[in-house]
Design an enzyme around this catalytic site. Sequence first.
Site, short mmCIF file in Angstrom:
data_model
loop_
_atom_site.label_atom_id
_atom_site.label_comp_id
_atom_site.label_asym_id
_atom_site.label_seq_id
_atom_site.Cartn_x
_atom_site.Cartn_y
_atom_site.Cartn_z
N SER A 191 0.50 -7.14 -5.48
CA SER A 191 1.46 -8.13 -4.98
C SER A 191 1.07 -9.58 -5.27
O SER A 191 1.93 -10.45 -5.27
CB SER A 191 1.66 -7.95 -3.48
OG SER A 191 0.45 -8.18 -2.81
N HIS A 219 6.01 -2.41 -4.43
CA HIS A 219 6.53 -3.53 -5.23
C HIS A 219 7.14 -3.05 -6.54
O HIS A 219 7.16 -3.80 -7.52
CB HIS A 219 5.42 -4.55 -5.51
CG HIS A 219 5.12 -5.41 -4.31
ND1 HIS A 219 5.91 -6.48 -3.93
CD2 HIS A 219 4.15 -5.31 -3.38
CE1 HIS A 219 5.42 -7.03 -2.84
NE2 HIS A 219 4.35 -6.34 -2.48
N LYS A 250 11.69 -3.68 0.84
CA LYS A 250 11.70 -4.66 -0.25
C LYS A 250 12.96 -4.46 -1.10
O LYS A 250 14.04 -4.83 -0.67
CB LYS A 250 10.40 -4.57 -1.06
CG LYS A 250 9.15 -4.76 -0.18
CD LYS A 250 7.89 -4.91 -0.99
CE LYS A 250 6.62 -4.73 -0.18
NZ LYS A 250 6.38 -5.76 0.84
#
Length: 416
Positions: A191, A219, A250
Site C-alpha cells: 500500500s 489493494h 476499497k
Amino acid sequence: MAYGKMKEFLQTELKSVRDGGLYKEERYIFGPQGADIKVEFPAGAPQKEVLNFCANNYLGLSSHPETVKSAHKALDDWGYGLSSVRFICGTQDIHRQLEQKIAAFLGLDDAILYSSCFDANGGLFEVLFKEEDAILTDALNHASVIDGIRLAKAKRYIIKHMDMEDLEKQLSSPEVKAARFRVFATDGAFSMDGDVAPLAKICDLCEKYDCLVMVDDSHSTGFMGKHGKGTHEHCGVMGRVDIITSTMGKALGGASGGFTAARKEIVELLRQRSRPYLFSNTLGPVIAYSAITIIDLLSKSTERRDKLEKNTMYFRKAMTEAGFDIRPGVHPIVPIMLYNAKLAQDFARDMYAEGIYVIGFFFPVVGKGLARIRVQLSAGHEMEHIDKAIAAFIKVGKKYDILKKSKDEIIAKYGL
Ligand code: PLP
C-alpha cells in the site's frame, strides 16, 4: 481513583505523539465519498471543495448509482441487520451467494465472509498453522497479516521485502524444510509503494519447496489483471495461489467487509474454527447484496478497471515527464518521493490549498528518509481532474524546486 495515575501517563504519551509530529488529525468529509468532495480541515475551518486523490475508491464505486440503488433494494428486501453470528441465525441466502460469487470471480473453490479483511487475516493463520509449522512473511506485509501471524503458534520467518533470493534461502533452510506445513504470506500490492509482489517467481519457489502461497489482495481485487481479478491474474498465476484474503472496503464499494477465498477444506475448517467468524456479528445484508451487485458488474464488463488503468498510466507518464521522482510501476498507488518528512507535509498542505487532496506519509508509516506523497487514482476521476492534479503538482513542485532533481539533490536541499 485508579484512573488518576493512568490519566497522567496517557497525557504524557499523547504529548509525545504530538511532539513527535505523529498525531493524526481526522478530516471531515461532508457528503458522499467521490472524486469531488467537501472537506473541513483543520477542524473549524470553512469547508473546501477539493479533488480527492487519497481514497481507496479505485473503481469509483463507493457512491456509484448502481451501488446505492442495490443498497436501497437490500434494505427493503433483507432488512438492516441480523443480530446474530453466522452459525446461529445470521446467514441469509445473499451471504452464501456472495461467498460463491467471490470464489468464482477469483477462481478459487470457496470463500468465507468476515466483517473486515483485518478479521479475515486475524482469523486465518492460527486455524491452519501450529507449533510444527512455518510461516514465511514479507517484511512489509499489512499490519493485519502481521497480527494474524502473531496469533498462530507456528514459527515465523521474515523475508526481506520482495527479495526472492532471501525467500529461497529461507525456504531451503533445514529448519523450514523440517516443518510439517509451510506458507508464504504476502500482500499482492503493497500500500505504500504500489509495488506488486512477484507472484510468478513466488509460486515457482513455493512449489519447489512444497510451500503454500497466501496473498492479501486488498489493494488489487476488482482491478488488477485483465479482468480485475487481482494480482494472481495480473501475474498469470491463477490456480496456483492457495489462499486470497481481501476487502470490500476499497474497490468493491468501499463500505466494509472482508473475505478469505481458498481451497475447499481450508474454507470449511475456517467456518468451524476461525474466531473472528464464529464470535462476531454477520456482515450487514446491505453490504452483502451490494457486493454481489458489484461483482456481477465487474464480471460483465472491464470498463471500470480499464478506465482506472488508463488514468493510472496517464498520470504516471505525465508526472515522470514533469520531472517528479515517482516509484515506477503500474498500480494506481503512485508514490511521489520527497524523502524529507517536513517537505512531504508542506507539499501536501500546499496541494490542499490548490484544491487537491493528497496526504504526505513519513516515518514510521514508511521507512526513515523515505517520505512521500501517496497519490491514488480512481476510475471515478475524469481526465480534467487528473490534469488539474498534475498542474497543481507542477506548481508546488516548482515552488520547492524539486522538478527534474535527483534523490541526492532533493536530500542535499532538504535533508532527511
Ligand atoms: N490488508 C491490506 C493490505 C490493507 O491495506 C487493509 C486496509 O487498510 C486491510 C487488509 C484491512 O482491510 P479492512 O479495512 O477490510 O479491515
